[in-house]
Design a protein around this motif. Sequence first.
Motif, short mmCIF file in Angstrom:
data_model
loop_
_atom_site.label_atom_id
_atom_site.label_comp_id
_atom_site.label_asym_id
_atom_site.label_seq_id
_atom_site.Cartn_x
_atom_site.Cartn_y
_atom_site.Cartn_z
N ASN A 132 -32.05 9.37 -8.56
CA ASN A 132 -33.32 8.68 -8.76
C ASN A 132 -34.24 8.89 -7.56
O ASN A 132 -35.40 9.25 -7.71
N GLY A 133 -33.70 8.69 -6.38
CA GLY A 133 -34.51 8.85 -5.17
C GLY A 133 -35.06 10.25 -5.07
O GLY A 133 -36.24 10.46 -4.76
N MET A 134 -34.20 11.21 -5.35
CA MET A 134 -34.66 12.59 -5.20
C MET A 134 -35.68 12.97 -6.26
O MET A 134 -36.58 13.76 -6.00
N THR A 135 -35.52 12.42 -7.46
CA THR A 135 -36.51 12.71 -8.49
C THR A 135 -37.86 12.14 -8.08
O THR A 135 -38.90 12.75 -8.29
N ILE A 136 -37.83 10.94 -7.49
CA ILE A 136 -39.08 10.34 -7.04
C ILE A 136 -39.72 11.20 -5.95
O ILE A 136 -40.93 11.40 -5.92
N LEU A 137 -38.89 11.77 -5.11
CA LEU A 137 -39.40 12.65 -4.06
C LEU A 137 -39.78 14.01 -4.63
O LEU A 137 -40.17 14.91 -3.90
N ASN A 138 -39.63 14.16 -5.95
CA ASN A 138 -39.95 15.41 -6.63
C ASN A 138 -39.13 16.57 -6.08
O ASN A 138 -39.60 17.68 -5.91
N THR A 139 -37.88 16.27 -5.76
CA THR A 139 -36.98 17.33 -5.31
C THR A 139 -36.59 18.18 -6.51
O THR A 139 -36.22 17.63 -7.54
N PRO A 140 -36.67 19.50 -6.38
CA PRO A 140 -36.27 20.34 -7.51
C PRO A 140 -34.80 20.09 -7.87
O PRO A 140 -34.00 19.72 -7.01
N TYR A 141 -34.52 20.33 -9.12
CA TYR A 141 -33.20 20.01 -9.65
C TYR A 141 -32.08 20.69 -8.86
O TYR A 141 -31.07 20.07 -8.54
N THR A 142 -32.29 21.97 -8.51
CA THR A 142 -31.23 22.69 -7.80
C THR A 142 -31.00 22.12 -6.41
O THR A 142 -29.88 21.99 -5.94
N VAL A 143 -32.10 21.76 -5.75
CA VAL A 143 -31.95 21.16 -4.42
C VAL A 143 -31.26 19.81 -4.53
O VAL A 143 -30.41 19.45 -3.70
N GLN A 144 -31.58 19.08 -5.58
CA GLN A 144 -30.88 17.80 -5.83
C GLN A 144 -29.38 18.02 -5.87
O GLN A 144 -28.61 17.27 -5.29
N ASN A 145 -29.01 19.08 -6.59
CA ASN A 145 -27.57 19.36 -6.71
C ASN A 145 -26.94 19.63 -5.36
O ASN A 145 -25.84 19.18 -5.07
N ILE A 146 -27.65 20.40 -4.54
CA ILE A 146 -27.10 20.73 -3.22
C ILE A 146 -26.93 19.45 -2.41
O ILE A 146 -25.85 19.20 -1.85
N ILE A 147 -27.98 18.65 -2.34
CA ILE A 147 -27.92 17.43 -1.53
C ILE A 147 -26.81 16.51 -2.05
O ILE A 147 -25.99 16.00 -1.29
N LYS A 148 -26.78 16.36 -3.37
CA LYS A 148 -25.76 15.51 -3.98
C LYS A 148 -24.35 15.99 -3.59
O LYS A 148 -23.53 15.20 -3.11
N SER A 149 -24.14 17.29 -3.72
CA SER A 149 -22.79 17.79 -3.44
C SER A 149 -22.44 17.66 -1.96
O SER A 149 -21.30 17.36 -1.61
N VAL A 150 -23.43 17.91 -1.09
CA VAL A 150 -23.13 17.82 0.34
C VAL A 150 -22.74 16.38 0.69
O VAL A 150 -21.78 16.15 1.44
N ILE A 151 -23.45 15.43 0.15
CA ILE A 151 -23.11 14.03 0.44
C ILE A 151 -21.71 13.69 -0.10
O ILE A 151 -20.91 13.04 0.57
N LEU A 152 -21.42 14.20 -1.31
CA LEU A 152 -20.08 13.98 -1.86
C LEU A 152 -19.03 14.58 -0.95
O LEU A 152 -18.00 13.97 -0.65
N MET A 153 -19.31 15.79 -0.48
CA MET A 153 -18.36 16.47 0.39
C MET A 153 -18.13 15.67 1.66
O MET A 153 -16.99 15.49 2.11
N LEU A 154 -19.23 15.14 2.23
CA LEU A 154 -19.10 14.34 3.45
C LEU A 154 -18.21 13.13 3.19
O LEU A 154 -17.38 12.76 4.02
N ALA A 155 -18.42 12.52 2.03
CA ALA A 155 -17.62 11.33 1.71
C ALA A 155 -16.14 11.68 1.64
O ALA A 155 -15.28 10.97 2.16
N ILE A 156 -15.84 12.83 1.01
CA ILE A 156 -14.43 13.20 0.88
C ILE A 156 -13.85 13.54 2.25
O ILE A 156 -12.72 13.15 2.58
#
Lengths: 707, 328, 338
Positions: free
Chosen positions: B285-309
């Motif tokens: 939601n936050g990234m869509t509001i920031l108008n982040t492109p879908y692919t960049v959203q995926n990268i950011i999402k995955s990196v955060i997930l990776m950090l969590a793991i």
Amino acid sequence: MSLRSTLSRLRYRYFPDHILGEILSKTWIDNAIPVAILVLVLAGLGLWDGDLVSLRSLTGMAPQYAETLLVTLGMVFVLLAGGIDLSVGSVFALSNFIVLALFNMLGLPIGVAIAAAILAGGLVGAVNGVLIGYLKLRAFLTTLVTMIIVKSVVDLLLLSFAVRIATPVTTSTFWDFLSFDTVFGIPPSILFAIVCAVVGHIMLTRLRLGWRILAVGGSRRSAYNAGLPVRRTIALTYVMSGMLAAAAGVLYAARLNAAGSDTGVGLEIVAVTAAVVGGNSLGGGRGSVTKAVLGAIIVLVVTNSVVRLGLPAGGNSLALGVILLLAVVIDVKWVKNRGKLLSSVYVSPAWMQLPACPPTAEGSGSPYALNDKLADVQLIGLGEIDGPEDPILDEAGNLYAGTRHGDIIRFHAPDFTTHEVFVHIGGHPLGLTFDRQGNLLACVAGMGVYRITPEREILRLTDQTNRSWLSVIDDSRMRLADDLDVAPDGRIFFSEATIRFDMSDWMVDALEARGNGRIICHDPATGRTRTILPHLRFPNGIAMCRDGQSFLFAETWGCSISRYWFDGPRAGQVEVVVADLPGYPDNINRASDGGYWVALVGMRTPAFDLMLTNPALRKRMVERVAPDEWLFPNMNYGCVIRIDETGRVTDCLWDRTGRNHPMITSMREHRGWLYLGGVSNNRIGRYRIPGADPDWTAAASYRGEAA
Amino acid sequence: MMATRTRSPLSQEMIVAAIAALLFMAFFLTQPVFRTTDNLLSLLQNVSILGILGLGMALSIIGRGIDLSIVTVMAMSSAWVLQLANSGLPLGLALLAGLLLSIAVGLVNGALIAFLEVPAIFATLAVATLNYGVVRTALLDDNLVYLKAEVPGWFHAIGGGALFGIPNPVLLFALVCLLLHLFLRYDIAGRFLYAMGENPAAARITGIANRPLTLLQYAICSVIGFGAGMILASTIGSVETRIARSTMVYDVILVAVIGGIGLSGGKGGVRNVIIGTALIGVLLNGMTILNTPYTVQNIIKSVILMLAIVADSILNPRDEQTSQQGDI
Amino acid sequence: MRKLLTTVLAGFLTAAPALAEKPDDGLVFESAAALKGKTVAYLPIAMGFDLTEAWVTGLKKDAETWGYELTIRDPNWSVDAGAQAFAQLIQEQPDVIVVHPPEIQAYARLIQQAERAGIAVVVVSLKASTNADYFIGPDWYDMAVAQTKSVIEMCGKSKGGSGKIAVMQGVLTNPTSQYGIQAIEATVAESGGDIEIVSNQAADWDASKAHAIATTVLQANPDLCGYVGMWDNMDVGIAAAIREAGKQDTVKLVSSGGGNRDSACANIENGNFATYISYDAAAQARDLMMVVRSVLQNPPEEPGAHPVALYTPLRSIDKATMHSGSCWSLDTLQAYGP
């Protein structure tokens, strides 16, 4: 002999029942399932539309097969080490993009572009490897996330460069060769994939890294405790997987010269499917390159065929789903039941008829008549030793015996009240002997023949012999070296009781009564080891005759003792010395009166003797009855006899109460005493031989200084 | 029970919850649009389908399995319901047919895993392919199925309506959460599921009927998938069956696992799914509001997930001596 | 075998009229003979959706009537499977390959290979970067220009709108997006600030993804006036999001597609789409039928040397201009031909 028993004898002599079980026990038999599935698939598709499996159609698949095979190989390495790599599809797409971008868009030399692509794949693999191997993250989750990250990066790059990367600014003869040419009609990509497969096969089966991968996947904890570099091994599998996927991406770039958002999507599923359909197990430890090759072929033939058949939308998935499910179910069931199947078909009894059993009853006048001479033997090491199969004494009078724990224990002369671990060998030492130099030689179950110097240095003398051509089982390895003796010239003659069963199952060999054993000669002077007498019925004890040209050997299930000449005018001949023992002979050793002591480990029973003439009965028993209920030869009660060189029985020692030594596998005479050992006893017995030469030792006898 | 499982004071669940809260605060403070009630509700609505599917996935993972067919079930059975309704069947019957279809798929999954002992990851993958193939070939005319028939208003209300201003999908997500929580915590079968996931052999020796339990487990997963499909279908008014072939199932696994449900089974619960869903929801939601492109959203999402793991792995390292063999 | 039978049977059927005393007008028998026994291969992105099913109707009719063999390969949305099928087709040497490329680049090299192998190639709808003998399909740039102009008409500040629009792309490497987005940006720039793009995302042709993105975009931009979608099948997701937000009257959705009744006209009637640019797949089906006939009668001596473009005329549909012939339905197309 009745006609029926003649027929039965011929049937069981010439029909190789045992082959089936031996084939099933081979590790490569696991490939039978994927091969069968492949044959079924090809046959099925061929019946549907012959053109699907035509040579033209199959060779048309070759370039794509090369890519699938490379990715599957990488996946198999990772699976074997107990992981999974879901990022292969994304790495594939990344590598494809890099090659095209560097070569087509930036005009760099093709070599640089390919190297960069493969390096990038290796890097992604290294990230996976570090995270999973060193930081011990979950493989599934980690590679899932790297898959999404790499895929998103590729998508992002494609957004800007998708069109530009597809129009080459330079040309390269090598790239054109890779893209369009063939070598003898074979695309270079498939040749490259084959080379990778061969290298991978050699690595897995011959090289240290491959063995480590299998060890880690088989049991990570054991590998860790054994000191293997578990983390590095795991990390390396991901690097390999990444580089192989990248190499596949390069081939894809050469084939299509295009990058799209769909590139590599779902490849991880294809690779896992190919690996599993080929028979590589999820979770590690079981698998091979051959299985990867077969699995990749099956998956590709099926997927391409369903596209070509032009099935209605969804039909592809339908066909693929059915075949994959079928393949996996068959594989799972096979793996689960292979052991059961093997155990029910492995034991394959043969026909045998023993001569009439001489009487042993007290007062029967038989030389084997029951007595109670062993009633009051002295006990040595009671409860402190486990399985002294063949005790032996050195000239100083110290007593040595092997144990089930893989040690050789030394009891100190003169009273044997103290003992120490002389050496630890690792396998159960069975037959022991001293050579002329005072070294102790030992037959070790499952390991071969070893020499232990008085300084306790252990040296392996031999653990393999020549492979016989027609044996399915690899009979070059020694499975159950049993007893040995040394000829005057230093050659070692030893028996291997059976090539078909391990130490733990040695009694099962009795149910077969086939000549599964052999006598082998090892010459320390040349280091050569050769089988000299094959097809013996559990050859056991060996004792050099005093002529220096022959030895006596016992065949346990044959209930006989024979003499073999290895030198002299009768060289190569075998002569039966005693054909009708009342029991199962074990070790043979020299006696002070010029004769030989023979241990009878158990006594024959009429029931088992009768059963030996009925192999079908034994087969049924093995198949249908639990092993605990099988009718085995009697191994609870035996005796020691003494024979002269012609086979005449001159003495017989029994423990009638069965309290101390009901089962005896060996005996040694030393300075007037007879030392008794048993492979499942917890003691060594010591019996004063009435009237024996109190100075006689075996060493003196072998030197020719005594009888 | 939780105490024995948590080795470090900071479990993965807490790390992810903290990251989600942090991101929430960051967006909340910097993005005025994010703050609006409407946006927060749409945040919830957008992830409710993912969350519901995540609950089904969680159930399968807790019982030491995985259900890769859940997205396919969602797409194919709901598409069939629409097709049946279009062909004139009363909606109720159509829904019943879809429900039965999804249960059947779940039972096939369970039977393959329980009786034929196919690894779950592979059985459900094959069933997903098979389910798509069979339904697409035999039952559907088209990839994309529109709801053309006149249907009662309540059907549209499933996904499109709202109660007290809260969109129905969000309420339904909450309802499934509650039901699953009750099942896992208080129902005997739910408790047994944990036992089976923790140690199947021990559970079997203890007398737990693993096989029927596995059937039940995958049947429930499929029903949850079907429910998610009907919510989606009633929201959009059409079903695109190609979603069955998409990588959506990976997102579903992430939602379930990122919140701290161990892939080796026997651990976690509804709370973990809610936390995972919250993280993904806030991020997207936050990234869509920031108008982040879908692919960049995926990268950011995955990196955060990776950090969590990674954080979890550093705080709660795996022990070589106690980790389970074949645990991927 | 079955294929052979049908070919033979079809041959008899077509030959039958010739046995009757049909006058030779100088071309009728010659042209029929040129079509007979030829092979035509059809390789779409996937079968089973309105566009690809519509295009093939003409070929199916002709294959029956004129006795050529039509093989259909369905890679089911997989680019790799499609490429493999294409490579196989080249090996099989049909007379014409009709291909519907999933991406601009994916089949570029294969089209060249086919041409080198002497096979005529017809590209449908999505223009590949390599030219084939024929291209039948819309000019995606013009298409997006028309869509953008339409939304400017409704939402431009000068027209009293908020001037804010959002764009939903499909698959980014698809010509629709590659040329479409350039057109949209150029047209917006041309408008001189009359309109601005506040959101530009891609939903990979997936309606549910489009729905999720649109829902948030609508929340983030309360004064959004227009939405430009790139394919009707995906845009229904945007429409649902608009409907849920209760903004059917304020947010205008401009969509495009092949003009199938269920996807196009139905959505205009119910107000989902404000404007719809149709490239009339039924007409394209007829174009394809004719082009294949033409290529079979007059095979290019050097395939690919002289590419011919047949850009489909675009048709703008809204509530005002919609009439009974605006859309087609697959059922009637399949029953009666294009």
